[in-house]
Structures are given as C-alpha cells and as structure tokens.
Design a protein around this motif. Structure first.
Motif, PDB file in Angstrom:
ATOM      1  N   TRP A  40      14.190  -3.573  -3.538  1.00 11.28           N
ATOM      2  CA  TRP A  40      13.216  -3.431  -2.460  1.00 11.28           C
ATOM      3  C   TRP A  40      12.479  -2.096  -2.561  1.00 11.28           C
ATOM      4  CZ3 TRP A  40      12.831   0.108   1.559  1.00 11.28           C
ATOM      5  CH2 TRP A  40      11.853  -0.176   2.505  1.00 11.28           C
ATOM      6  N   LEU A  41      13.205  -1.016  -2.856  1.00 13.23           N
ATOM      7  CA  LEU A  41      12.564   0.292  -2.980  1.00 13.23           C
ATOM      8  C   LEU A  41      11.522   0.294  -4.092  1.00 13.23           C
ATOM      9  CD1 LEU A  41      15.614   2.680  -2.501  1.00 13.23           C
ATOM     10  CD2 LEU A  41      13.622   2.471  -0.989  1.00 13.23           C
ATOM     11  N   THR A  42      11.834  -0.355  -5.191  1.00 18.78           N
ATOM     12  CA  THR A  42      10.894  -0.420  -6.311  1.00 18.78           C
ATOM     13  C   THR A  42       9.632  -1.173  -5.912  1.00 18.78           C
ATOM     14  OG1 THR A  42      12.708  -0.323  -7.901  1.00 18.78           O
ATOM     15  CG2 THR A  42      10.618  -1.212  -8.695  1.00 18.78           C
ATOM     16  N   VAL A  43       9.802  -2.321  -5.316  1.00 13.33           N
ATOM     17  CA  VAL A  43       8.661  -3.154  -4.939  1.00 13.33           C
ATOM     18  C   VAL A  43       7.902  -2.536  -3.767  1.00 13.33           C
ATOM     19  CG1 VAL A  43       7.954  -5.423  -4.069  1.00 13.33           C
ATOM     20  CG2 VAL A  43       9.733  -5.253  -5.813  1.00 13.33           C
ATOM     21  N   SER A  44       8.610  -2.030  -2.771  1.00  8.43           N
ATOM     22  CA  SER A  44       7.934  -1.533  -1.568  1.00  8.43           C
ATOM     23  C   SER A  44       7.118  -0.275  -1.837  1.00  8.43           C
ATOM     24  CB  SER A  44       8.931  -1.293  -0.437  1.00  8.43           C
ATOM     25  OG  SER A  44       9.779  -0.214  -0.742  1.00  8.43           O
ATOM     26  N   THR A  45       7.516   0.529  -2.795  1.00  9.87           N
ATOM     27  CA  THR A  45       6.736   1.720  -3.133  1.00  9.87           C
ATOM     28  C   THR A  45       5.375   1.308  -3.685  1.00  9.87           C
ATOM     29  OG1 THR A  45       8.739   2.988  -3.567  1.00  9.87           O
ATOM     30  CG2 THR A  45       6.700   3.810  -4.547  1.00  9.87           C
ATOM     31  N   VAL A  46       5.371   0.362  -4.609  1.00  7.58           N
ATOM     32  CA  VAL A  46       4.112  -0.124  -5.178  1.00  7.58           C
ATOM     33  C   VAL A  46       3.306  -0.848  -4.098  1.00  7.58           C
ATOM     34  CG1 VAL A  46       3.084  -1.615  -6.937  1.00  7.58           C
ATOM     35  CG2 VAL A  46       5.129  -0.291  -7.472  1.00  7.58           C
ATOM     36  N   PHE A  47       3.989  -1.619  -3.262  1.00  5.33           N
ATOM     37  CA  PHE A  47       3.333  -2.336  -2.172  1.00  5.33           C
ATOM     38  C   PHE A  47       2.586  -1.347  -1.278  1.00  5.33           C
ATOM     39  CE2 PHE A  47       2.904  -4.173   1.982  1.00  5.33           C
ATOM     40  CZ  PHE A  47       2.672  -5.515   1.768  1.00  5.33           C
ATOM     41  N   ALA A  48       3.262  -0.287  -0.863  1.00  4.05           N
ATOM     42  CA  ALA A  48       2.649   0.697   0.033  1.00  4.05           C
ATOM     43  C   ALA A  48       1.410   1.327  -0.600  1.00  4.05           C
ATOM     44  CB  ALA A  48       3.658   1.772   0.410  1.00  4.05           C
ATOM     45  N   GLU A  49       1.496   1.641  -1.876  1.00  2.00           N
ATOM     46  CA  GLU A  49       0.353   2.239  -2.569  1.00  2.00           C
ATOM     47  C   GLU A  49      -0.839   1.289  -2.606  1.00  2.00           C
ATOM     48  OE1 GLU A  49       1.938   3.092  -6.431  1.00  2.00           O
ATOM     49  OE2 GLU A  49       3.141   4.790  -5.709  1.00  2.00           O
ATOM     50  N   TYR A  54      -6.166  -1.229   2.059  1.00  2.00           N
ATOM     51  CA  TYR A  54      -6.479  -2.205   3.104  1.00  2.00           C
ATOM     52  C   TYR A  54      -6.045  -1.705   4.487  1.00  2.00           C
ATOM     53  CZ  TYR A  54      -6.746  -5.230  -0.993  1.00  2.00           C
ATOM     54  OH  TYR A  54      -7.044  -5.777  -2.217  1.00  2.00           O
ATOM     55  N   GLY A  55      -5.354  -0.567   4.509  1.00  2.00           N
ATOM     56  CA  GLY A  55      -4.842  -0.046   5.778  1.00  2.00           C
ATOM     57  C   GLY A  55      -3.721  -0.887   6.338  1.00  2.00           C
ATOM     58  N   LEU A  56      -2.908  -1.478   5.451  1.00  2.00           N
ATOM     59  CA  LEU A  56      -1.839  -2.379   5.889  1.00  2.00           C
ATOM     60  C   LEU A  56      -0.468  -1.865   5.497  1.00  2.00           C
ATOM     61  CD1 LEU A  56      -3.351  -5.836   4.847  1.00  2.00           C
ATOM     62  CD2 LEU A  56      -3.370  -4.793   7.116  1.00  2.00           C
ATOM     63  N   LYS A  57       0.477  -2.013   6.415  1.00  2.00           N
ATOM     64  CA  LYS A  57       1.890  -1.797   6.118  1.00  2.00           C
ATOM     65  C   LYS A  57       2.484  -3.174   5.839  1.00  2.00           C
ATOM     66  CE  LYS A  57       2.033   1.954   9.379  1.00  2.00           C
ATOM     67  NZ  LYS A  57       2.307   2.189  10.780  1.00  2.00           N
ATOM     68  N   GLN A  58       3.749  -3.197   5.440  1.00  2.00           N
ATOM     69  CA  GLN A  58       4.378  -4.479   5.118  1.00  2.00           C
ATOM     70  C   GLN A  58       4.361  -5.441   6.303  1.00  2.00           C
ATOM     71  OE1 GLN A  58       8.175  -3.344   3.480  1.00  2.00           O
ATOM     72  NE2 GLN A  58       7.323  -3.179   1.431  1.00  2.00           N
ATOM     73  N   VAL A  59       4.684  -4.953   7.478  1.00  2.00           N
ATOM     74  CA  VAL A  59       4.729  -5.845   8.640  1.00  2.00           C
ATOM     75  C   VAL A  59       3.328  -6.335   9.000  1.00  2.00           C
ATOM     76  CG1 VAL A  59       4.644  -4.002  10.398  1.00  2.00           C
ATOM     77  CG2 VAL A  59       5.773  -6.186  10.913  1.00  2.00           C
ATOM     78  N   ASP A  60       2.316  -5.483   8.846  1.00  2.00           N
ATOM     79  CA  ASP A  60       0.937  -5.904   9.108  1.00  2.00           C
ATOM     80  C   ASP A  60       0.547  -7.046   8.169  1.00  2.00           C
ATOM     81  OD1 ASP A  60       0.720  -3.680  10.854  1.00  2.00           O
ATOM     82  OD2 ASP A  60      -0.052  -2.413   9.244  1.00  2.00           O
ATOM     83  N   PHE A  61       0.849  -6.857   6.900  1.00  3.63           N
ATOM     84  CA  PHE A  61       0.540  -7.881   5.909  1.00  3.63           C
ATOM     85  C   PHE A  61       1.242  -9.188   6.258  1.00  3.63           C
ATOM     86  CE2 PHE A  61       1.886 -10.258   2.169  1.00  3.63           C
ATOM     87  CZ  PHE A  61       0.651 -10.600   1.633  1.00  3.63           C
ATOM     88  N   ARG A 131      -3.885 -11.655  -2.653  1.00  6.68           N
ATOM     89  CA  ARG A 131      -4.114 -11.653  -4.104  1.00  6.68           C
ATOM     90  C   ARG A 131      -3.488 -10.396  -4.730  1.00  6.68           C
ATOM     91  NH1 ARG A 131      -9.464 -12.940  -4.468  1.00  6.68           N
ATOM     92  NH2 ARG A 131     -10.030 -10.786  -4.042  1.00  6.68           N
ATOM     93  N   THR A 132      -3.665  -9.259  -4.087  1.00 11.79           N
ATOM     94  CA  THR A 132      -3.092  -8.009  -4.581  1.00 11.79           C
ATOM     95  C   THR A 132      -1.570  -8.056  -4.578  1.00 11.79           C
ATOM     96  OG1 THR A 132      -5.025  -6.771  -3.812  1.00 11.79           O
ATOM     97  CG2 THR A 132      -3.013  -5.510  -4.180  1.00 11.79           C
ATOM     98  N   VAL A 133      -0.992  -8.614  -3.526  1.00 11.70           N
ATOM     99  CA  VAL A 133       0.472  -8.699  -3.438  1.00 11.70           C
ATOM    100  C   VAL A 133       1.030  -9.632  -4.509  1.00 11.70           C
ATOM    101  CG1 VAL A 133       2.402  -9.483  -1.999  1.00 11.70           C
ATOM    102  CG2 VAL A 133       0.621  -8.029  -1.031  1.00 11.70           C
ATOM    103  N   VAL A 134       0.366 -10.738  -4.762  1.00 10.26           N
ATOM    104  CA  VAL A 134       0.822 -11.658  -5.812  1.00 10.26           C
ATOM    105  C   VAL A 134       0.813 -10.938  -7.164  1.00 10.26           C
ATOM    106  CG1 VAL A 134       0.221 -13.764  -7.081  1.00 10.26           C
ATOM    107  CG2 VAL A 134       0.209 -13.769  -4.588  1.00 10.26           C
ATOM    108  N   ALA A 138       4.159  -9.937  -9.414  1.00  7.76           N
ATOM    109  CA  ALA A 138       4.279 -10.381 -10.809  1.00  7.76           C
ATOM    110  C   ALA A 138       4.611  -9.195 -11.708  1.00  7.76           C
ATOM    111  CB  ALA A 138       2.990 -11.064 -11.260  1.00  7.76           C
ATOM    112  N   GLU A 139       3.957  -8.070 -11.473  1.00  9.75           N
ATOM    113  CA  GLU A 139       4.246  -6.868 -12.255  1.00  9.75           C
ATOM    114  C   GLU A 139       5.668  -6.374 -12.001  1.00  9.75           C
ATOM    115  OE1 GLU A 139       1.255  -3.897 -11.427  1.00  9.75           O
ATOM    116  OE2 GLU A 139      -0.347  -5.368 -11.748  1.00  9.75           O
ATOM    117  N   ALA A 140       6.070  -6.340 -10.734  1.00  9.21           N
ATOM    118  CA  ALA A 140       7.391  -5.827 -10.376  1.00  9.21           C
ATOM    119  C   ALA A 140       8.516  -6.693 -10.928  1.00  9.21           C
ATOM    120  CB  ALA A 140       7.516  -5.717  -8.855  1.00  9.21           C
TER     121      ALA A 140
END
Length: 161
Positions: A40-49, A54-61, A131-134, A138-140
C-alpha cells in the motif's frame, strides 16, 4: 600548577564481524498486514503524486469513481461502501460541491434521501483520474503477471469482504 593529565588510553573495542545493512525481517514478512501495508505504501505514494494534479486524495477519488458508476448514490451508501464515518463524508461532499464536481438531487426511489451526481466537470475529472490510476496501478504491479495480479486482488478482497 597541576601537571597536565594524560589522556586515558581507549581500550580496543572488539568489533563484531560486519553484518549486512539489511535487518532480519522474516517474522514481519510472514504477516499479511505487514506485506499489505508495504505494498500500500508503494502504491499510495505514487497515487498521491499523480492525483495531486487533479487535487484529489484517495478518498476523494473513491467517492467520485463510485458516483461515476453509481449516479444517485446516497451518502449512506458511500459511507457503507468506503467505511467512512458520516461526519467525515459530509465535509468531503461539501468540498466537492464547492469545487463544482457533484450536485445533490432528490433520490429517484427514496423520497427521503438525496442522491449525489457528478456534474459535467466532475465526470471529466473522474474520467481522467481513473485513466491515470489504471496506468499507475499497471506500473506498480508490473512485476506480476495478469493472473497473479487478479489472484492478489481476489485474495485481498477475501480478507475484507
């Protein structure tokens, strides 16, 4: 005048044989929670960046994605699905409303409830963000085969469903 003191000789310290910089993590690596957290730490760091643009946090998304695929969902349904406390969701919905991403309308089946819908701006934003999250997922998970990735997701879901 007192004579200058001699420095005491420092006794030779026996240095243990060099150890690798890596610690023994066998116990931790045998724990589901530890491994899930590290992934989760690996994925969430890239997610946050990537979501910062888009001005979104995980819960917003998550909320926007649910509304994109479930127009008219209620706050109660969102809280239950995402395990969010109602007071926390209220401020999140209010912020999204202020950004012009969602709107409230009467629920189509329950006259007492208010349905939440994406605005055109919200639809556009969530489409790009999904689209960005997908892509980032895939990269993660690039070290996994498609089948391994599906299995991992299924196994993780067995823990929390």
């Amino acid at each position: 005048m007192p004579a200058p003191r001699k420095k005491a000789a420092v006794p030779a310290v026996s240095v243990p044989p060099s150890r690798p910089d890596r610690l023994d993590t066998r116990v931790l690596e045998a724990l589901v929670g530890y491994n899930a957290r590290r992934a989760w730490l690996t994925v969430s760091t890239v997610f946050a960046e990537r979501m910062a643009v888009y001005g979104l946090k995980q819960v917003d998304f998550s909320v926007l994605s649910l509304l994109a695929h479930n127009p008219g969902a209620t706050s109660r349904q969102l809280c239950a699905t995402l395990d969010i406390l109602p007071p926390n969701l209220v401020s999140l919905i209010s912020a999204m409303d202020s950004r012009g991403l969602i709107e409230r309308r009467p629920h189509p089946y329950d006259g007492r409830a208010i349905g939440l819908y994406l605005t055109p701006a919200g639809e556009s934003l969530v489409h790009e963000a999904e689209r960005t999250v997908v892509e980032l997922e895939a990269e993660a998970s690039a070290k996994l085969t498609a089948r391994e990735r599906e299995t991992l997701i299924r196994l993780l879901q067995k823990i929390y469903h």
